[in-house]
Design an enzyme around this catalytic site. Structure first.
Site, PDB file in Angstrom:
ATOM      1  N   ASN A 132     -65.036  57.236  77.321  1.00  0.00           N
ATOM      2  CA  ASN A 132     -63.837  58.019  77.613  1.00  0.00           C
ATOM      3  C   ASN A 132     -63.381  58.740  76.354  1.00  0.00           C
ATOM      4  O   ASN A 132     -62.750  58.162  75.485  1.00  0.00           O
ATOM      5  CB  ASN A 132     -62.758  57.068  78.155  1.00  0.00           C
ATOM      6  CG  ASN A 132     -61.441  57.774  78.383  1.00  0.00           C
ATOM      7  OD1 ASN A 132     -61.297  58.961  78.119  1.00  0.00           O
ATOM      8  ND2 ASN A 132     -60.463  57.027  78.869  1.00  0.00           N
ATOM      9  N   CYS A 135     -58.660  60.903  77.304  1.00  0.00           N
ATOM     10  CA  CYS A 135     -57.234  60.657  77.573  1.00  0.00           C
ATOM     11  C   CYS A 135     -56.359  61.489  76.648  1.00  0.00           C
ATOM     12  O   CYS A 135     -56.470  61.382  75.422  1.00  0.00           O
ATOM     13  CB  CYS A 135     -56.961  59.177  77.387  1.00  0.00           C
ATOM     14  SG  CYS A 135     -55.274  58.731  77.727  1.00  0.00           S
ATOM     15  N   CYS A 348     -49.469  91.797 104.228  1.00  0.00           N
ATOM     16  CA  CYS A 348     -50.575  92.503 103.571  1.00  0.00           C
ATOM     17  C   CYS A 348     -50.080  93.854 103.065  1.00  0.00           C
ATOM     18  O   CYS A 348     -50.408  94.274 101.956  1.00  0.00           O
ATOM     19  CB  CYS A 348     -51.743  92.679 104.532  1.00  0.00           C
ATOM     20  SG  CYS A 348     -51.312  93.526 106.057  1.00  0.00           S
ATOM     21  N   CYS A 382     -59.774  94.275  96.564  1.00  0.00           N
ATOM     22  CA  CYS A 382     -59.311  93.208  95.670  1.00  0.00           C
ATOM     23  C   CYS A 382     -59.204  91.859  96.361  1.00  0.00           C
ATOM     24  O   CYS A 382     -59.155  90.837  95.715  1.00  0.00           O
ATOM     25  CB  CYS A 382     -57.984  93.600  95.026  1.00  0.00           C
ATOM     26  SG  CYS A 382     -56.592  93.541  96.164  1.00  0.00           S
TER      27      CYS A 382
HETATM   28  C1  LIG Z   1     -52.538  57.186  86.043  1.00  0.00           C
HETATM   29  C2  LIG Z   1     -53.852  57.616  85.541  1.00  0.00           C
HETATM   30  C3  LIG Z   1     -54.513  56.866  84.607  1.00  0.00           C
HETATM   31  C4  LIG Z   1     -55.745  57.253  84.133  1.00  0.00           C
HETATM   32  N1  LIG Z   1     -56.385  56.462  83.248  1.00  0.00           N
HETATM   33  C5  LIG Z   1     -57.634  56.814  82.856  1.00  0.00           C
HETATM   34  C6  LIG Z   1     -58.386  55.968  82.029  1.00  0.00           C
HETATM   35  O1  LIG Z   1     -57.940  54.889  81.665  1.00  0.00           O
HETATM   36  N2  LIG Z   1     -59.615  56.355  81.653  1.00  0.00           N
HETATM   37  C7  LIG Z   1     -60.139  57.529  82.079  1.00  0.00           C
HETATM   38  O2  LIG Z   1     -61.277  57.837  81.733  1.00  0.00           O
HETATM   39  N3  LIG Z   1     -59.463  58.362  82.859  1.00  0.00           N
HETATM   40  C8  LIG Z   1     -58.218  58.024  83.263  1.00  0.00           C
HETATM   41  N4  LIG Z   1     -57.545  58.849  84.120  1.00  0.00           N
HETATM   42  C9  LIG Z   1     -58.152  60.111  84.536  1.00  0.00           C
HETATM   43  C10 LIG Z   1     -58.893  59.958  85.848  1.00  0.00           C
HETATM   44  O3  LIG Z   1     -59.971  59.086  85.721  1.00  0.00           O
HETATM   45  C11 LIG Z   1     -59.429  61.306  86.325  1.00  0.00           C
HETATM   46  O4  LIG Z   1     -60.291  61.816  85.355  1.00  0.00           O
HETATM   47  C12 LIG Z   1     -58.347  62.323  86.595  1.00  0.00           C
HETATM   48  O5  LIG Z   1     -57.248  61.685  87.187  1.00  0.00           O
HETATM   49  C13 LIG Z   1     -58.806  63.484  87.462  1.00  0.00           C
HETATM   50  O6  LIG Z   1     -59.163  63.089  88.747  1.00  0.00           O
HETATM   51  P1  LIG Z   1     -58.205  63.256  90.013  1.00  0.00           P
HETATM   52  O7  LIG Z   1     -57.825  64.683  90.066  1.00  0.00           O
HETATM   53  O8  LIG Z   1     -59.019  62.778  91.153  1.00  0.00           O
HETATM   54  O9  LIG Z   1     -57.017  62.377  89.778  1.00  0.00           O
HETATM   55  C14 LIG Z   1     -56.318  58.441  84.585  1.00  0.00           C
HETATM   56  C15 LIG Z   1     -55.650  59.213  85.546  1.00  0.00           C
HETATM   57  C16 LIG Z   1     -54.453  58.786  86.034  1.00  0.00           C
HETATM   58  C17 LIG Z   1     -53.755  59.603  87.085  1.00  0.00           C
HETATM   59  S1  SF4 Z   2     -53.124  91.756 108.968  1.00  0.00           S
HETATM   60 FE1  SF4 Z   2     -52.366  89.719 108.477  1.00  0.00          FE
HETATM   61  S2  SF4 Z   2     -50.961  90.026 106.771  1.00  0.00           S
HETATM   62 FE2  SF4 Z   2     -51.287  92.006 107.699  1.00  0.00          FE
HETATM   63  S3  SF4 Z   2     -49.603  92.240 109.130  1.00  0.00           S
HETATM   64 FE3  SF4 Z   2     -51.339  91.420 110.256  1.00  0.00          FE
HETATM   65  S4  SF4 Z   2     -51.078  89.210 110.202  1.00  0.00           S
HETATM   66 FE4  SF4 Z   2     -49.736  90.054 108.633  1.00  0.00          FE
HETATM   67  S1  SF4 Z   3     -56.610  97.257  97.735  1.00  0.00           S
HETATM   68 FE1  SF4 Z   3     -56.637  95.056  97.963  1.00  0.00          FE
HETATM   69  S2  SF4 Z   3     -54.732  94.569  99.011  1.00  0.00           S
HETATM   70 FE2  SF4 Z   3     -55.071  96.762  99.261  1.00  0.00          FE
HETATM   71  S3  SF4 Z   3     -56.153  96.935 101.205  1.00  0.00           S
HETATM   72 FE3  SF4 Z   3     -57.715  96.836  99.619  1.00  0.00          FE
HETATM   73  S4  SF4 Z   3     -58.243  94.665  99.488  1.00  0.00           S
HETATM   74 FE4  SF4 Z   3     -56.309  94.803 100.575  1.00  0.00          FE
END
Ligand SMILES: Cc1cc2nc3c(=O)[nH]c(=O)nc-3n(C[C@H](O)[C@H](O)[C@H](O)COP(=O)(O)O)c2cc1C
Ligand code: SF4
Ligand code: SF4
Ligand SMILES: Cc1cc2nc3c(=O)[nH]c(=O)nc-3n(C[C@H](O)[C@H](O)[C@H](O)COP(=O)(O)OP(=O)(O)OC[C@H]3O[C@@H](n4cnc5c(N)ncnc54)[C@H](O)[C@@H]3O)c2cc1C
Ligand SMILES: Cc1cc2nc3c(=O)[nH]c(=O)nc-3n(C[C@H](O)[C@H](O)[C@H](O)COP(=O)(O)OP(=O)(O)OC[C@H]3O[C@@H](n4cnc5c(N)ncnc54)[C@H](O)[C@@H]3O)c2cc1C
Ligand SMILES: Cc1cc2nc3c(=O)[nH]c(=O)nc-3n(C[C@H](O)[C@H](O)[C@H](O)COP(=O)(O)O)c2cc1C
Ligand code: SF4
Ligand code: SF4
Ligand code: SF4
Ligand code: SF4
Ligand code: SF4
Ligand code: SF4
Lengths: 422, 72, 446, 422, 446
Positions: A132, A135, A348, A382
């Site tokens: 690790n 952290c 849109c 876009c």
């Molecule tokens: C409360 C908490 C404690 C954690 N403790 C550790 C740890 O002790 N060691 C570690 O490698 N990662 C730790 N992590 C990170 C997690 O392992 C993981 O990498 C991170 O939460 C991203 O995954 P997720 O988006 O699924 O939560 C922790 C995360 C959380 C939320």
């Molecule tokens: S095309 Fe989609 S975003 Fe545009 S007016 Fe119709 S429902 Fe609304």
């Molecule tokens: S320029 Fe972008 S937002 Fe405008 S119509 Fe084209 S894709 Fe849709």
């Protein structure tokens, strides 16, 4: 039933869903419950010199009333003695010999410390090690975790030390709080890592209470940055996995972590190069049972796609990922509005009018009903309108035939260089 | 507001007209104002024509022609 | 039916915080939203819903009440299916946003806080009299006060609010709601002279003399006579008076009673459901035409059926028959059929010869429309058509220069809708017209 | 009405809500519409050598069916000639003299290039400059944007060059794709920046299409990392703002950017040290009109709090932000469940049981109704149960009286060091 | 009412993708969720809803159909307010999750795909006969087939599905739904011998001889006689037959008809709403007791009122009076009052002396319960109480060793509920009991 078994650098598990090293893997009781629920593996809560935690450790953000869009913690590694953890690892492994148990480790960046802990955890029969280096708080301030994980030389050295004595595969867990993840990933590979995992949590502050003006969470009125995880971080994690997967010098398996909560997330990570995934936040939000739909959904997806094994997914989309300079500038897509499906919210129109290219016109049909018309020639494709459109199927982004053959920016610049004036 | 497409068409037409008359692109300089493209012709008068190409689509267009002719 | 007064508590409950947040987050915040267009007062609906989503409930309440001074009542009584919610784009993909309920959430918040939401304008030295403190009058008053006018409302009843206070059943609109709206108007310095009937306690001419402009917002009057035998028997009621009693007097039980309500408009529904909630055994609505022609709103029809009210279409009362004590005993009816459409396309109901029948009833409630304040209208010398005051469609000016009219007093003859929200809108229009007229006069005279 | 006017390093605007440099500020038409809608300022879409964009530029992620939890783009800077932009800036400024117009700039890291562009934009009357060192794709590959923004020396040098000729305030916009934002922030300050703004977008990949296995967005079958923004990035941005705000060597005003979509977000950024905020994604999602509730909500909040001016918020919570080592280890909070309010979903129970400290017990009252009981002595006060609880008010985190006086980790280590064995 | 057959299309429409996703994302995924406990078949509701949220609709359908082989019908006819949705924790904070509708969304998807969701078990050489292909029989068959039994269903009617196919009105449950469920069961190798009445086309003893076990799932029979004068007149119908006709024969119009339905249970509601949808002028439900005692579900009562059905409580028919052509003309009724509660706490209705009255009716539909298949039950030699088969509460074994019973045939005497979902659950229980019994026997005999 498709074959969901995975093999990450020699570590096998019945399915690609592992619990990440975090509170859910804090004890034998929990990991055993997890295996019963169906999880394929567990990376034990990081072992090292046991720490002391603060009270008030976690916080989360909601998005439009939906809870835990992102999660945050200021927790450190295990606060339990190594012996206690090792005993429970031993018992758990005995009960679940076919499930993967990986020991997460963090010690001071000293060779003998690494040697000692690696030997002790391997003695109880773990299937692999995860170093690790990620952290982002608390430990970092002691020169561990992210603090060492942000320095490629330390990453490499510590990996080497671990590998010197390790008999099981060594996974290096990388911190996302870094300018370029491929640099530390390469350092890990150079140090001999058998695999890499990412991401650990991202430096963050969840919010400020608008009444007390204190940070969230607040420990006796004070806050400190925590680590961000959960659904919100997935795009960041997915990119880091993909960047490593497509990097020629990083030819080791990847364990994908960060915001995985559904079988779809897992499929995406695997397509982008991960061999399996690790989960923390989703399990903390809903409990261990979420793995049921992950397994079932993954299996149904594979069957639907006619794939016999989950491993057939690994890395299948990596070749589609590149740098901006390799994208085709002559590819053209434009928005096309299906008046029948459109519900006339005009989102849109206003999105394009205010914030894109002013090419969705409001018109009135002969029968008096309003409709929207895309001025195709001014549409730059876009995607914004199709993103904001609330009605599935109302806007299609259609590909136009090429007017000029494909040309990337890199190709353009190479040619133009030969036309350069003085 | 002239639609951006029209601006492009105007520029493209100028490029096409020169090419049609036998001019070839011999020099391109990109700047804050877009691209300055110098066309030359061995026999016609003037032997050089200079276009400032502003729109993204037209800048893409002439470079596509160059890339295309090189790869051909 | 143990405690009848429980039945008169508001039926619908307000949204909880969680529900309001969920619903507010479901709104798409359409651009040039059709819901706005469909609201007669053009409340900026996506804007107030967005404010609820960001917990800016005060802002939401202000957005609502700015566009609609009667916004708290409207949140409860608007036929939203026909108006804002009926136009919500989500009708095409899931369920429309509960605009009325969100409006209620915001206005309930404001009622609970009870801070004044608006400020009176800089006094401009001009004065306006308003006849009637119903939705139309209050709305005109609120706007005029914000423009800086000195406004006096004359109200015949002892409380302000018009039909909102006296006419719409409590279980849909409790009186405290319209009283709060009146309070908000008073907070801007508007004087409401209650118990003061114009034409009786003060002459119309007096008003024309004392004020720079007069607004006629006296609504409509009582229910007209049916013109059939037995109409004066004990047990025959005027629907409006009947409902008013339930809002102002101790509730009497109708347990064991069989009730017939004549007519099928909004008032009929309110009277019929009131009777049900007073404990009546059965309540039948009798209507000469069919369900198609009925003027009650769809939601009212559904509500009435839910409450157990029965409908007898193509049925017309002929005679009310008394028992020996002079009380209603039976109602003689005749079946109708729809004839050929007339010029307006409306099919006239025609009695089916020989189809007479009687039904047992104890109570007959008449709900066949409202009569007009003819005397008052004539006292002001206003042009009118059967009591419907003639107005300029845009300015709502009457035939008399500085007299304007709004609300139910100008409803009829295909003109307008008798709804609280349209009365509110017309009040705003009148205020604007007066302001334009008097302001421009200022320019020319000074 | 509270006073919403803001002054960022001398740039004044009627309110703290600016549009960030991005598609919404692409043209005079758009910026004028924005000012009409109520925006206080606009940072013009980055000026520089006009580029060519790809078609298919944006993507977004939903969270539990709610759209645009996060947004992503592979767009570059302006594709329009400088002259055209300058003409429109001039006209816009003339129509809206009291609104702030800031020119965002990005040129090659050469002194003369910076001098040239700064002079030209200042000639048309902008109120300030923002140096864009942040764009994470495309431009970076040409040594601009993030590529130079990730190197403190280049940040400092370019800031210096801009300042050499600038007459209006210079804001330096920082990239979040960096190991430590305070390092580049200090470089900007050393280069003479009058203010800093953050964050630009974060490297990310939004997803992979599960049917086509192509990245999202996909340009002729190929993808590249894009920049992540929108609600999901707010905690990352807020932390970066806070870290800069509390850094003694970074004593310049901050313009906060990243996930701002509501007045509450703005209040949080300002409490954490920002002088104002910039918005991109929220405007792209809903159009310019969102600023109405931002202004109204902010005003109502200030009135409610009895504050006369929005500037009274700035930095008020910065002193509450610190490092983990300064948090009080003896502070104790525990969960307390209000049985009356609880709706019995048992989410808190399973969250604690599976993934925290197994201290929420399911019990049955004498009358047969189930209820939950927190074993206070085992509760570590992690907050998880209160985070997952769906019912407002069902779980309170209550502060317990101190058993030992406050003690931080740093204090502990200092003392322990004197007791160290050999 | 132009086209009556339109009225027989399914009333409720399915959720759109957007609605299903929104609703699925609203579920909390409770732990040990009360909704599961409240579902007689214990469907893992949060699990299937989570699968809908992740677009794993097939997984959702499988979760549902695993627990409940009649899950597609149940999604439409379960009294969800009393069961799963009634127990949803969100009742306490907003609105319960639309579990039934989500269940329908998933099962509709599966119906459209029409792939087999399950596989038969390895054949174990044992055979089971099932009498009746209603929910109970199909459910038992599906489970037994999955355990590896050779299953034969005997069904008297020409289509499988029992009351789901023939008894519940099409506008709530179109026949294709139960036919699909039957198809899913057949796909596991189950033989359904339709048009084969046990006791008539094949003897009970034959079944006992040929099969290792027999399941009695024959449900209940027709509506009993009222025992009043005029019951055989033309225009008097058995509610079950009446509904069956609307599902199997061309629809006849009831326009202009006045209908009285006698009884206030599920069948009465279905018959009454059917009559309304056939165009009847008015439909009255007559019930001896009050609304409190009525066995129809709350949602049925609301639905009936919505459809315009009128209720006459404390009203008992005494005599059906004919016109000269022998058709129903009038119904003589008497008013009732509730007497003292009996031992079970039920108040017996007592006629009010001298309160007789008549009402004009053209059609009388009897819906006062169902009779029992006495002959069949006795042919199997089963103990029973007034036709309610006696069973062991846990195993559902009858008094005869290898004969088991489930569904309506064991409903009554305070035992069970006559619901599709409980029949489905009992079918599962029976299958398990048989498996346990025969499997253990295997161990001892080999
Ligand atoms: C409360 C908490 C404690 C954690 N403790 C550790 C740890 O002790 N060691 C570690 O490698 N990662 C730790 N992590 C990170 C997690 O392992 C993981 O990498 C991170 O939460 C991203 O995954 P997720 O988006 O699924 O939560 C922790 C995360 C959380 C939320
Ligand atoms: S095309 Fe989609 S975003 Fe545009 S007016 Fe119709 S429902 Fe609304
Ligand atoms: S320029 Fe972008 S937002 Fe405008 S119509 Fe084209 S894709 Fe849709
Ligand atoms: C039973 C019933 C139910 C209804 N339900 C709904 C509903 O659900 N939704 C809806 O939108 N609308 C409903 N309406 C209609 C709605 O109430 C009216 O359209 C609305 O109140 C009209 O407002 P107004 O201000 O014009 O008149 P009113 O509300 O009638 O107010 C007129 C006021 O003028 C006063 N007044 C009259 N003459 C004099 C005088 N000479 N001197 C002084 N004061 C005088 C009266 O006392 C009264 O206070 C309903 C109406 C009724 C009767
Ligand atoms: C009008 C009506 C509406 C209802 N509405 C609902 C509702 O909304 N929700 C709800 O949950 N429940 C409802 N029910 C109840 C529900 O239909 C029954 O509880 C359920 O169908 C019982 O299932 P079963 O398999 O036991 O019996 P049935 O469905 O009655 O099936 C028995 C089968 O056995 C066959 N059979 C009978 N005798 C023989 C024989 N001798 N040989 C061969 N086959 C034979 C029959 O033909 C029939 O197919 C309703 C019932 C009725 C009548
Ligand atoms: C499509 C798009 C284009 C952008 N272009 C620029 C740019 O040209 N210059 C710049 O400084 N930032 C640019 N940004 C970054 C935004 O200004 C802003 O920093 C970022 O989006 C975070 O704010 P948000 O979360 O409110 O969107 C762009 C963002 C988006 C979404
Ligand atoms: S006032 Fe009435 S119509 Fe207008 S938004 Fe409110 S509820 Fe809808
Ligand atoms: S139409 Fe519906 S979704 Fe659109 S703004 Fe109005 S309430 Fe919201
Ligand atoms: S705060 Fe944490 S440890 Fe305490 S009860 Fe809640 S989840 Fe369990
Ligand atoms: S999470 Fe909240 S609502 Fe659910 S059981 Fe726990 S305290 Fe009750
Ligand atoms: S089978 Fe019926 S009770 Fe069970 S979950 Fe489905 S709808 Fe609810
Ligand atoms: S009780 Fe309601 S919220 Fe909880 S799992 Fe069941 S359906 Fe979902």
């Amino acid at each position: 039933m498709a074959d969901l078994r995975t093999n990450l650098a020699g570590i096998t598990s019945p399915n690609p869903f592992w619990l990440a090293s975090a509170p859910p893997t804090n004890s034998g009781y929990q990991v055993q419950r997890a295996f019963e629920a169906g999880w394929g593996g567990a990376v034990w809560k990081t072992l090292g010199e046991p720490i002391i935690n603060t009270s008030a450790r976690f916080a989360a953000i909601s998005f439009q009333g939906k809870k835990v869009a992102g999660f945050n913690n200021i927790e450190l590694i295990t606060d339990r003695p190594l012996d206690v953890n090792l005993k429970e690892i031993y018992e758990t492994k005995k009960r679940f010999p076919h499930h993967a148990i990986i020991a997460s480790l963090m010690v001071e960046p000293k060779q003998e410390k690494w040697h000692e802990i690696v030997k002790r955890v391997e003695d109880v029969g773990v299937d692999g090690l995860e170093l690790n280096f990620g952290c982002p708080h608390g430990m970092a301030e002691r020169g561990m975790g992210a603090a060492s994980g942000q320095q490629p030389d330390l990453v490499q050295a510590q990996t080497t030390w671990a590998k010197e004595v390790a008999k099981t595969p060594v996974i290096v867990k990388l911190t996302p709080n870094i300018t370029d993840i491929t640099v530390t990933a390469r350092a890990a590979v150079n140090g001999g890592a058998d695999a890499i995992s990412m991401i650990n949590t991202i430096n963050s502050l969840m919010g400020v209470d608008l009444d007390s003006w204190q940070t969230v969470p607040s420990v006796a009125g004070k806050g400190a940055h925590g680590g961000y995880c959960g659904p919100a971080v997935k795009p960041i994690a997915l990119n880091m996995v993909a960047e490593c997967a497509r990097h020629p010098a990083i030819a080791v398996p990847i364990s994908g972590i960060g915001g995985v909560g559904t079988w779809q997330d897992a499929v995406e990570f695997m397509l982008m190069g991960a061999t399996g995934v690790q989960v923390c936040t989703a399990a903390m939000h809903h409990g261990f049972s979420i793995v049921e739909d992950m397994i079932d959904g993954l299996n149904n997806y594979l069957e639907e796609k006619g794939l016999a094994s989950v491993s057939e997914l690994i890395g299948k989309s990596v070749a589609n990922y590149s740098e901006w300079g390799n994208l085709d500038l002559n590819y053209r897509t434009v928005a096309s509005i299906n008046t029948d499906v459109c519900i006339h919210c005009n989102k849109c129109h206003i999105a394009c009018e205010d914030t894109s290219h002013q090419c969705i016109e409001r018109k009135i049909a002969l029968d008096g009903t309003p409709f929207l018309h895309v001025r195709e020639e001014d549409c730059v494709g876009c995607n914004l309108c199709s993103i904001v459109c609330p009605e599935p199927g109302a806007i299609d982004m259609i590909t136009l035939p090429y007017e000029q053959p494909p040309m990337t920016w890199n190709e353009r610049q190479t040619v133009l260089a030969t036309y350069k004036g003085k | 507001m002239t639609a951006s497409w029209q601006l492009y068409v105007n520029e493209k037409e100028k490029i096409d007209a020169l090419l049609h008359r036998g001019y070839v692109i011999c020099e391109v300089t990109e700047s804050l104002e877009g691209a300055t493209v110098i066309f030359s012709h061995p026999t016609a008068t003037p032997i050089q024509e200079v276009l400032t190409v502003e729109t993204a689509d037209a800048r893409k267009y002439f470079s596509s022609l160059l890339v295309h002719s090189v790869t051909k | 039916l143990v405690n009848v007064s429980d039945n008169f508590r508001e039926v619908e409950c307000g949204l909880t915080d969680v529900e309001a947040s969920d619903e507010a987050n479901r709104c798409l915040y359409c651009y040039d939203a059709p819901c706005i267009t469909a609201c007669p007062t053009s409340i900026n609906i996506p804007s107030f819903i967005k404010s609820i989503a960001t917990t800016n409930v005060k802002g939401a309440a202000k957005t609502i009440m700015t566009a609609n001074p009667i916004g708290a009542s409207c949140a409860r009584v608007c036929p939203t299916e026909e108006l804002c919610e009926g136009a919500c784009v989500l009708n095409h993909s899931s369920k429309p946003i509960l605009i009325g309920k969100l409006q209620r959430y915001a206005t309930d918040w404001a009622m609970k806080r009870n801070e004044p939401l608006f400020k009176a304008g800089e006094p401009n030295g001009r004065s306006v009299a308003i006849v009637g403190s119903g939705p139309a009058g209050l709305s005109a008053a609120r706007e005029l006060a914000r423009f800086g006018y000195k406004v006096t409302i004359y109200e015949a009843k002892s409380e302000a609010g018009g039909l909102n206070t006296y006419g719409i059943v409590s279980f849909r609109l409790p009186p405290y709601v319209s009283l709060w709206e009146a309070q908000q108007v008073k907070a801007l310095g508007v004087t409401i002279k209650t118990n003061t009937a114009v034409g009786k306690d003060i002459a119309a001419s007096e008003l024309m003399k004392q004020y720079d402009a007069v607004v006629i917002a006296c609504g409509m009057s009582h229910v007209p006579m049916l013109g059939i035998e037995g109409e004066t028997l004990s047990g025959v009621h005027d629907a409006i008076r009947f409902v008013e009693q339930t809002k102002t007097e101790p509730l009497s039980s109708y347990v064991g009673k069989k009730v017939a309500v004549i007519g099928a408009g909004n008032t009929a529904i309110d009277a019929a459901t009131c009777a049900m909630r007073l404990g009546a055994d059965s309540v039948k609505i009798l209507y000469r035409r069919t369900v198609e022609e009925m003027t009650a709103y769809h939601f009212e029809y559904e509500f009435a059926k839910q409450e157990g009210v029965e409908f007898r279409f193509l049925t017309s009362p002929q005679k009310i028959i008394a028992n020996e004590r002079g009380e209603v005993k039976e109602l003689e009816c005749v079946r109708m059929t729809l004839g050929e459409p007339d010029a307006k396309g409306r099919k006239a109901p025609v009695a089916v010869a020989g189809s007479e029948f009687t039904m047992d009833v104890d109570i007959v409630i008449k709900a066949i429309g409202q009569t007009r304040h003819h005397a008052l209208i004539e006292a002001f010398g206003l042009e009118h058509h059967h009591g419907v005051v003639a107005i300029d469609q845009h300015t709502l000016q009457t035939s008399v220069a500085n007299v304007f009219a709004c609300g139910d007093v100008i409803f009829g003859d295909g003109q307008g809708e008798a709804m609280v929200v349209s009365a509110a809108q017309q009040g705003k229009v009148v205020a604007n017209s007066i302001h334009q007229r008097l302001a421009s006069r200022q320019v020319t005279t000074h």
